[in-house]
Design a protein around this motif. Sequence first.
Motif, mmCIF file in Angstrom:
data_model
loop_
_atom_site.group_PDB
_atom_site.id
_atom_site.type_symbol
_atom_site.label_atom_id
_atom_site.label_comp_id
_atom_site.label_asym_id
_atom_site.label_seq_id
_atom_site.Cartn_x
_atom_site.Cartn_y
_atom_site.Cartn_z
ATOM 1 N N SER A 11 -2.649 6.390 -2.167
ATOM 2 C CA SER A 11 -3.391 5.203 -1.752
ATOM 3 C C SER A 11 -4.325 4.701 -2.845
ATOM 4 C CB SER A 11 -4.213 5.508 -0.495
ATOM 5 O OG SER A 11 -5.075 4.440 -0.210
ATOM 6 N N ARG A 89 6.496 5.804 3.711
ATOM 7 C CA ARG A 89 5.496 4.820 3.273
ATOM 8 C C ARG A 89 4.196 4.987 4.034
ATOM 9 N NH1 ARG A 89 8.074 -0.393 4.813
ATOM 10 N NH2 ARG A 89 6.065 -1.304 4.273
ATOM 11 N N GLN A 93 1.268 6.210 1.678
ATOM 12 C CA GLN A 93 0.450 5.053 1.328
ATOM 13 C C GLN A 93 -0.213 4.506 2.596
ATOM 14 O OE1 GLN A 93 2.467 2.309 -1.534
ATOM 15 N NE2 GLN A 93 4.222 3.652 -1.199
ATOM 16 N N GLU A 96 -0.964 0.897 3.190
ATOM 17 C CA GLU A 96 0.142 -0.048 3.052
ATOM 18 C C GLU A 96 0.890 -0.281 4.353
ATOM 19 O OE1 GLU A 96 3.752 -1.872 2.501
ATOM 20 O OE2 GLU A 96 3.799 0.288 2.816
ATOM 21 N N GLY A 115 2.586 -3.781 8.348
ATOM 22 C CA GLY A 115 2.590 -3.512 6.915
ATOM 23 C C GLY A 115 2.114 -4.676 6.076
ATOM 24 N N LYS A 116 1.877 -4.407 4.791
ATOM 25 C CA LYS A 116 1.422 -5.469 3.893
ATOM 26 C C LYS A 116 2.513 -5.916 2.923
ATOM 27 C CE LYS A 116 -0.778 -2.640 0.256
ATOM 28 N NZ LYS A 116 -2.046 -2.395 -0.444
ATOM 29 N N MET A 117 3.765 -5.502 3.193
ATOM 30 C CA MET A 117 4.888 -5.940 2.373
ATOM 31 C C MET A 117 5.852 -6.750 3.232
ATOM 32 S SD MET A 117 4.266 -4.605 -0.634
ATOM 33 C CE MET A 117 5.835 -4.694 -1.489
ATOM 34 N N GLU A 122 4.156 -8.243 -1.763
ATOM 35 C CA GLU A 122 2.900 -7.842 -1.125
ATOM 36 C C GLU A 122 2.163 -9.055 -0.568
ATOM 37 O OE1 GLU A 122 -1.220 -5.528 -2.342
ATOM 38 O OE2 GLU A 122 0.685 -4.916 -3.241
ATOM 39 N N ARG A 128 -1.513 -8.827 7.399
ATOM 40 C CA ARG A 128 -0.492 -7.824 7.656
ATOM 41 C C ARG A 128 0.649 -8.461 8.450
ATOM 42 N NH1 ARG A 128 -3.059 -5.625 4.444
ATOM 43 N NH2 ARG A 128 -3.763 -3.450 4.315
#
Length: 228
Positions: A11, A89, A93, A96, A115-117, A122, A128
Motif C-alpha cells: 500500500s 488485490r 493493496q 486499492e 475499487g479505484k481502477m 486509476e 471509487r
Amino acid sequence: MPENFEGELKSEKSVESREGRVIGPFQWTETIDGKEIVKEGIIRYAKKEDYQDLVEVDNNRSEFRRKEYGVEPKPPGEIEKVMELNLERSLSQPDELAFIVLEVEGEIAGYVEFGKMRWGVELPANVREASTVSVLEKYHGKGIGTALTLSAEDEVRKIGVEKIELYTNDQNKQTVGSKGRIGFYEKLGYKQEGEPEEDEGGTKWSGKVIKYIKFVKYLNKQKNENSY
C-alpha cells in the motif's frame, strides 16, 4: 485458494491490512412454520480462506443469469482466475480495493467490491467504482446486497472517498428495475448519469443487445442532493 497465493502489503498509503476485519453484524427475519425467526450474519473484509466460497458465489450468479436472462456462462476457469486476482488485490493493496463479504453460519452469502481502477485506469483519489455486488440466489430478497453496499460506502468514506460510480446494463431488472419497480441502485440513492451506451461486443441479455448505464452517488449528502 491456490497454494502459491500470498498477500503482501504494498500500500502506497500504508493502510493497515484489513484481512478478515469485522465491520459489523447483520440481521434479518424469516417466517418459518408461522414463526418469525431472526437470522444473523457478520459483514467483514474478505480473507484468502474465502476464495472457494467466493468462487461459488460467482458460479451461482452465472447460473442465475443464465436462467433469468439467457446469458452465456463464462468460459471454464475465468471465474476462478478473476476471483484470485481481485482477492489478491484486496489483500496486498488495501487502499486499492475494498472487498467486503457477508458471512452467515460459516457460509459466504455475498460480497461487494469497491475499487479505484476501471479498465486498467486509476480513478481520481476521491472516486471509487462499485464493480461487483453478488449474492447467492437463496439469500436474495433479504437485504444482503443493500447491507454490503452501504457498508462499503461507509468504509471508503473513511479514507476520503466522496463519489461512487458504477455501470450496469439496461436488461438487468434487479439493478435498473422494471415497470412499477424501482431498481436496486436507485433505492440506495444512485442517479443515472448520461445516456445508455450500447455494448460494442454485442452482448445479449434476454435476447437483446445490452446498453450500459452509468450511475453515480455522492457520499456527502448535501452535495448529492445539489448535484442533479
